[in-house]
Design a protein around this motif. Structure first.
Motif, PDB file in Angstrom:
ATOM      1  N   ARG A   1      43.565  42.404  43.161  1.00 11.93           N
ATOM      2  CA  ARG A   1      42.771  42.616  43.797  1.00 11.93           C
ATOM      3  C   ARG A   1      41.971  43.819  44.766  1.00 11.93           C
ATOM      4  O   ARG A   1      40.756  44.731  44.770  1.00 11.93           O
TER       5      ARG A   1
ATOM      6  N   LEU B   1      38.959  46.893  45.399  1.00 16.64           N
ATOM      7  CA  LEU B   1      38.579  46.923  45.810  1.00 16.64           C
ATOM      8  C   LEU B   1      39.046  48.542  46.780  1.00 16.64           C
ATOM      9  O   LEU B   1      38.806  49.284  46.831  1.00 16.64           O
TER      10      LEU B   1
ATOM     11  N   ASP C   1      35.207  42.447  43.015  1.00 14.02           N
ATOM     12  CA  ASP C   1      36.274  42.426  43.011  1.00 14.02           C
ATOM     13  C   ASP C   1      37.034  41.397  41.407  1.00 14.02           C
ATOM     14  O   ASP C   1      38.109  40.972  40.912  1.00 14.02           O
TER      15      ASP C   1
END
Length: 583
Positions: free
Chosen positions: A5, A9, A339
């Motif tokens: 994740r 980002l 994400d």
């Protein structure tokens, strides 16, 4: 070690930084409703200046949907009525406008057979009988209506024979079609707001729930028992079965205090308003989110066995960051931070923040409203809301349609107004938003008493427009001027083994070094229906390197090297050489 994740980002922020260096001139939104032929569709919702009841304040939704399947989205506006029209031979109806493909619309309401009159609330769209034409459901205070699309430009009211009209009067609110059991047939979810009886309602000022800033106003929802929600399972023969109790949506919190509904005592409800169905935990099954007014909002988690578990509180999507239940109205769903997980935006009452729930990447959320920059506005009372990429840079922005509920505050020189402008937030691509409302054109800054809004490309020019149902007046049609300076794709999914509307289908688009996704959804915003086609801004990229489609049936298909600025029609099992439109 960096997580997947966090990597998403970081890549997303880098891509956004590159995009900002070549930022296009500002996009302008212009209200063309009058020139488009919509000005005669005046909304009626009780007394315009002297509302006495909660029912008169809430307004109605709107739909962008292609009812005649000609490739151009049409407009359906839900309408209400007024208590003082009873017995006068006046019966307001909702409105259907056919897209003329030249920037104008024609009123075809009566020839289409959409003549039911009543206190309309929400609308949602889905092909429940899989005949290739999208059907229309409208919720009412009273009895709900299901219009079957006959495929020839007309509709038939099949509410009673289909089993979704209701057995007693209720305040139907938000709605959505979804295939919760993944059997290829669309089911139907309906939230219900409060148990409302105008004959037993106190007059403005007669109780603490009937005053605002010491001004007598219609009584708020706290003075009523909450409504209970309904889930209808599609039997596949044109009828539906009410499975609310067995599926776990009737009394999700196991509340003990009952209320008397119809001829029986029922559990107290949840004050449900706007709803959205989407796969929030990435397990391949649709979940349901319900924005609740003055009560904890609901997240029904799909258990894959025909039942749901309500997890709004434990998932972090029920309250604000202080654990307070707000006046939830509308709902928008998208992956705004790139994400790979859906996030939620929810509008609330004035002097409350618009709530932004950012996914933790595991099916839970945290309240990110202030962190994301939405705390700059608290004076607005938000209704319609949605994520959409208005400048085609590949990042989902937010538009919020506003308007207060108390006409009694007009002219009182308070810190808030009755008519309010819209709010447009531009996604910076780093988890934050910038309020660009005041420089985005008169369609955003002109104040109205707005309620439902829907998003779609009505002129097929590659950027997303907005239609707004304004209470006690004509609608607004906000044409996007300039959003198509960047590249785009518009994707229509057609189910075969899956439901024909492809509700629940996911499309992943890889372009310009990053991947974005969206899901075909029925219902959302405030009581409204967005275009079922999925829109993807591509920024400067002239093609999508890869499209991946995940159908509700479980089939996954991939297309390589798709040129930008096209409308694709993807039919399940036949995506090798998809047809396209560029007109």
């Amino acid at each position: 070690m960096i997580s997947r994740r966090e990597l998403f980002l970081l890549l997303a922020a880098a891509a956004r930084s590159r995009a900002e260096k070549s930022a296009a001139p500002p996009v302008q939104f212009v209200d063309i409703a009058a020139g488009a032929g919509l000005s005669g569709a005046r909304n009626i919702s009780g007394e315009a200046r002297n509302k006495q009841y909660l029912l008169e304040e809430m307004g109605a939704g709107v739909a962008f949907f292609d009812y005649d399947h000609d490739g151009w989205i049409d407009i359906f506006l839900v309408n209400g009525t007024s208590f003082d029209l009873a017995g006068k031979g006046v019966a307001p109806t909702s409105y259907l406008f056919r897209n003329n493909r030249d920037g104008t619309f024609t009123d075809v309401t009566r020839e289409a057979g959409l003549t039911y009159s009543g206190w309309g609330q929400a609308c949602c769209v889905g092909d429940y009988n899989n005949d290739g034409f999208d059907d229309l459901f409208v919720s009412y205070w009273g009895y709900n209506v299901l219009y079957r699309n006959n495929g020839d430009g007309t509709f038939t009211d099949v509410s009673e024979e289909a089993g979704v009209r209701g057995t007693q009067p209720r305040w139907g609110a938000g709605c959505c079609f979804l295939d919760y059991d993944r059997d290829g047939r669309l089911d139907l979810f309906v939230s219900n707001y409060v148990n409302f009886d105008p004959g037993r309602v106190p007059k403005p000022g007669e109780s603490p729930y009937c005053r605002y800033n010491d001004i007598p106003v219609p009584c708020g929802p706290q003075g009523f028992a909450g409504g209970t929600n309904i889930l209808y399972r599609n039997r596949g023969d044109g009828t539906f079965e009410d499975v609310s109790e067995g599926a776990g949506v009737l009394n999700p919190r196991g509340l003990a205090a009952p209320v008397f509904i119809g001829q029986a005592w029922r559990p107290i409800g949840s004050y449900g308003m706007g709803v959205a169905a989407a796969d929030f935990d990435n397990d391949g099954w649709p979940d349901i989110y319900v924005a609740c007014d003055t009560a904890p909002s609901l997240l029904y988690r799909n258990n894959h066995d025909g039942t749901f578990e309500e997890s709004g509180v434990s998932a972090g999507a029920a309250f604000d960051e202080n654990g307070v239940a707000l006046g939830g109205m509308g709902v928008g769903v998208a992956d705004y931070d790139g994400d790979g997980w859906f996030d939620i935006v929810r509008t609330n009452f004035s002097e409350q923040l618009t709530t932004l729930y950012r996914s933790n990447g595991e099916g839970t959320f945290y309240e990110a409203s202030l962190q994301a920059g939405l705390g700059v506005n608290t004076q607005f009372l938000g209704f319609g809301v949605g994520f959409f990429d208005f400048d085609n840079d590949g990042w989902k922005d937010i538009l919020q349609a506003n308007g207060h509920v108390y006409p009694q505050i007009e002219g009182r020189n308070l810190h808030i107004g009755y008519r309010q402008r819209k709010v447009l937030y531009r996604n910076r691509g780093n988890g934050t938003f910038e309020d660009v409302s005041t420089r985005s054109g008169p369609g955003i800054t002109t104040p109205h008493v707005s309620r439902g809004c829907a998003f779609g490309d009505f002129d097929n020019d590659g950027d997303i427009d907005v239609v707004v149902n304004n209470m006690d007046g004509p609608p607004s049609l906000l044409r996007n001027d300039g959003g198509n300076r960047n590249n785009w794709l518009l994707v229509k999914c057609v189910g075969v083994k899956s439901n024909r509307s492809a509700i629940g289908a996911r499309v992943y688009v890889t372009a310009g070094g990053r991947t974005q996704f969206d899901e075909v959804m029925s219902g959302s915003s405030y009581y409204s229906q967005n275009d079922l086609r999925l829109h993807f801004g591509l920024g400067a990229a002239r093609q999508a390197d890869r499209l991946e489609i995940h159908w509700p049936s479980g089939l996954k298909e991939t297309i390589e090297s798709v040129k930008a600025n096209r409308i694709l029609v993807l039919e399940e099992g036949k995506t090798a050489a998809p047809p396209s439109r560029s007109d």
